[in-house]
Design a protein around this motif. Structure first.
Motif, PDB file in Angstrom:
ATOM      1  N   ASP A   1       0.869  -1.178   0.000  1.00 11.58           N
ATOM      2  CA  ASP A   1       0.000   0.000   0.000  1.00 11.58           C
ATOM      3  C   ASP A   1       0.902   1.222   0.000  1.00 11.58           C
ATOM      4  O   ASP A   1       1.765   1.359   0.872  1.00 11.58           O
TER       5      ASP A   1
ATOM      6  N   GLN B   1       1.399   5.628  -1.431  1.00  8.34           N
ATOM      7  CA  GLN B   1       0.972   6.851  -2.099  1.00  8.34           C
ATOM      8  C   GLN B   1       2.053   7.220  -3.109  1.00  8.34           C
ATOM      9  O   GLN B   1       3.237   6.966  -2.880  1.00  8.34           O
TER      10      GLN B   1
ATOM     11  N   HIS C   1      -1.748  10.246  -5.381  1.00  8.67           N
ATOM     12  CA  HIS C   1      -2.337   9.038  -5.933  1.00  8.67           C
ATOM     13  C   HIS C   1      -2.080   7.848  -5.012  1.00  8.67           C
ATOM     14  O   HIS C   1      -1.140   7.852  -4.214  1.00  8.67           O
ATOM     15  N   HIS C   2      -2.890   6.819  -5.159  1.00  3.24           N
ATOM     16  CA  HIS C   2      -2.843   5.661  -4.265  1.00  3.24           C
ATOM     17  C   HIS C   2      -2.758   4.373  -5.068  1.00  3.24           C
ATOM     18  O   HIS C   2      -3.341   4.265  -6.150  1.00  3.24           O
TER      19      HIS C   2
ATOM     20  N   THR D   1      -7.364  -2.194   1.122  1.00  2.41           N
ATOM     21  CA  THR D   1      -8.169  -1.046   1.531  1.00  2.41           C
ATOM     22  C   THR D   1      -8.081   0.023   0.457  1.00  2.41           C
ATOM     23  O   THR D   1      -6.990   0.496   0.125  1.00  2.41           O
ATOM     24  N   ALA D   2      -9.228   0.406  -0.094  1.00  2.00           N
ATOM     25  CA  ALA D   2      -9.264   1.375  -1.189  1.00  2.00           C
ATOM     26  C   ALA D   2      -9.458   2.785  -0.656  1.00  2.00           C
ATOM     27  O   ALA D   2     -10.078   2.992   0.388  1.00  2.00           O
ATOM     28  N   SER D   3      -8.931   3.740  -1.398  1.00  7.11           N
ATOM     29  CA  SER D   3      -9.185   5.150  -1.110  1.00  7.11           C
ATOM     30  C   SER D   3     -10.426   5.605  -1.873  1.00  7.11           C
ATOM     31  O   SER D   3     -10.916   4.902  -2.770  1.00  7.11           O
ATOM     32  N   THR D   4     -10.909   6.794  -1.535  1.00  6.57           N
ATOM     33  CA  THR D   4     -12.163   7.303  -2.115  1.00  6.57           C
ATOM     34  C   THR D   4     -12.127   7.361  -3.632  1.00  6.57           C
ATOM     35  O   THR D   4     -13.118   7.050  -4.304  1.00  6.57           O
ATOM     36  N   ASN D   5     -10.995   7.764  -4.201  1.00  9.56           N
ATOM     37  CA  ASN D   5     -10.901   7.969  -5.651  1.00  9.56           C
ATOM     38  C   ASN D   5     -10.295   6.782  -6.394  1.00  9.56           C
ATOM     39  O   ASN D   5      -9.838   6.927  -7.525  1.00  9.56           O
ATOM     40  N   ASP D   6     -10.313   5.620  -5.760  1.00 10.61           N
ATOM     41  CA  ASP D   6      -9.736   4.433  -6.392  1.00 10.61           C
ATOM     42  C   ASP D   6     -10.745   3.700  -7.256  1.00 10.61           C
ATOM     43  O   ASP D   6     -11.960   3.757  -7.013  1.00 10.61           O
TER      44      ASP D   6
ATOM     45  N   CYS E   1     -11.261  -0.364  -8.275  1.00  5.39           N
ATOM     46  CA  CYS E   1     -10.820  -1.628  -7.676  1.00  5.39           C
ATOM     47  C   CYS E   1     -10.994  -2.788  -8.660  1.00  5.39           C
ATOM     48  O   CYS E   1     -11.989  -2.862  -9.386  1.00  5.39           O
TER      49      CYS E   1
ATOM     50  N   SER F   1      -5.734   4.744  -7.985  1.00  6.15           N
ATOM     51  CA  SER F   1      -6.400   6.001  -8.308  1.00  6.15           C
ATOM     52  C   SER F   1      -6.978   5.959  -9.724  1.00  6.15           C
ATOM     53  O   SER F   1      -6.286   5.581 -10.680  1.00  6.15           O
TER      54      SER F   1
END
Length: 285
Positions: free
Chosen positions: A85, A87, A92-93, A214-219, A221, A236
């Motif tokens: 995981d 950034q 970006h993620h 675990t995903a971020s809001t703007n990811d 999947c 992202s």
């Protein structure tokens, strides 16, 4: 005595960068072996060089995601799985969980030509006969006659190593309109897809269905089961392009040809898409 083998193989892989994210790369491997002649008056039989050393390279880094152990992020290996995981870039993620064989871990803070060379020497030298005292490795990109882009992808239907969810290529791109090369369109798509992850629409899942990542809001999947195991990825959206098809080079060429045809319906479109070095597909629209 020095034995040399130019273009022994090509490493098609991706590596993780804290600035650019997952970068698809294709490096041609040139090799030299330094040592004494053996009982056969050779440093090493060319057949063994091409078979044994190529297999070591293929098994350890080809079609994998290379990750530096000192990466600014989380990288853990447990129960034959790797979890990462991080950034990158401008907020970006990227997060991935996959079978351990999908990743190559390298010493150091970043993956670059020198760290890959050091790694390859460390795994090849112990398997060389005693008369081979040292090896030299040069990694080089193909000389580009056109615009090119770096892309990563995974092919769940592939029975071999292409199923690994993040591996990639550095690929040239040829676009022709009515038989004439079209540099503007080549540049446009190469720029659009620079350092891109090409995902398949049917592999997209809702973040709530992720098992490990675990995903971020703007990811966006992705997840799929393949013969080597279960793969998950969250990245992202801005760094992904989702295609309505598989991301084989044949489908990529066909997709590009159709996209360009939609903007130029009265013209004949030809796309020559490469998958790494010296191979690819041609599509017409």
């Amino acid at each position: 005595m020095i034995l040399f083998v130019d273009a022994l193989t090509v490493i098609d892989f991706s590596y993780l960068c804290n600035k650019r994210g997952a970068i698809g790369e294709s490096w041609i491997v040139d090799l030299t072996l330094h040592g004494q002649l053996n009982d056969e008056s050779m440093v090493l039989d060319f057949a063994l060089v091409k078979k044994q050393i190529k297999r070591i390279i293929d098994d350890t880094i080809d079609h994998k995601l290379a990750v530096a152990k000192g990466l600014d992020g989380k990288v853990t290996v447990a129960d034959d799985r790797v979890d990462l995981d991080c950034q990158f870039g401008d907020g970006h993620h990227l997060a991935m969980n996959a079978p351990e064989q999908a990743v190559c871990l390298l010493e150091g803070e970043e993956v670059n030509e020198q760290s890959v060379i050091s790694f390859l020497k460390s795994v090849i030298m112990p398997k060389m006969p005693s008369n081979v005292k040292d090896i030299g490795i040069e990694l080089r990109a193909e000389q580009s006659e056109s615009f090119y882009y770096h892309y990563s992808h995974g092919l769940k239907k592939h029975d071999g190593n292409c199923q690994r969810i993040i591996h990639g290529h550095r690929s040239q791109l040829g676009v022709f309109v009515d038989g004439m090369k079209h540099p503007r369109l080549q540049k446009e798509w190469a720029t659009k897809w620079q350092d891109i992850y090409l995902g398949t629409e049917e592999d997209v899942i809702d973040a709530s269905n992720l098992k490990y990542v675990t995903a971020s809001t703007n990811d966006v999947c992705f997840a799929y089961e393949a013969t080597q195991g279960y793969f998950e990825l969250a990245m992202s959206k801005a760094r992904c392009d989702i295609l309505p098809c598989d991301t084989t080079v044949e489908c990529i060429a066909e997709y590009l040809a159709k996209q360009i045809k939609d903007t130029m319906p009265d013209n004949t479109i030809t796309v020559k898409a490469y998958e790494g070095v010296g191979k690819g597909a041609i599509a017409y629209a």
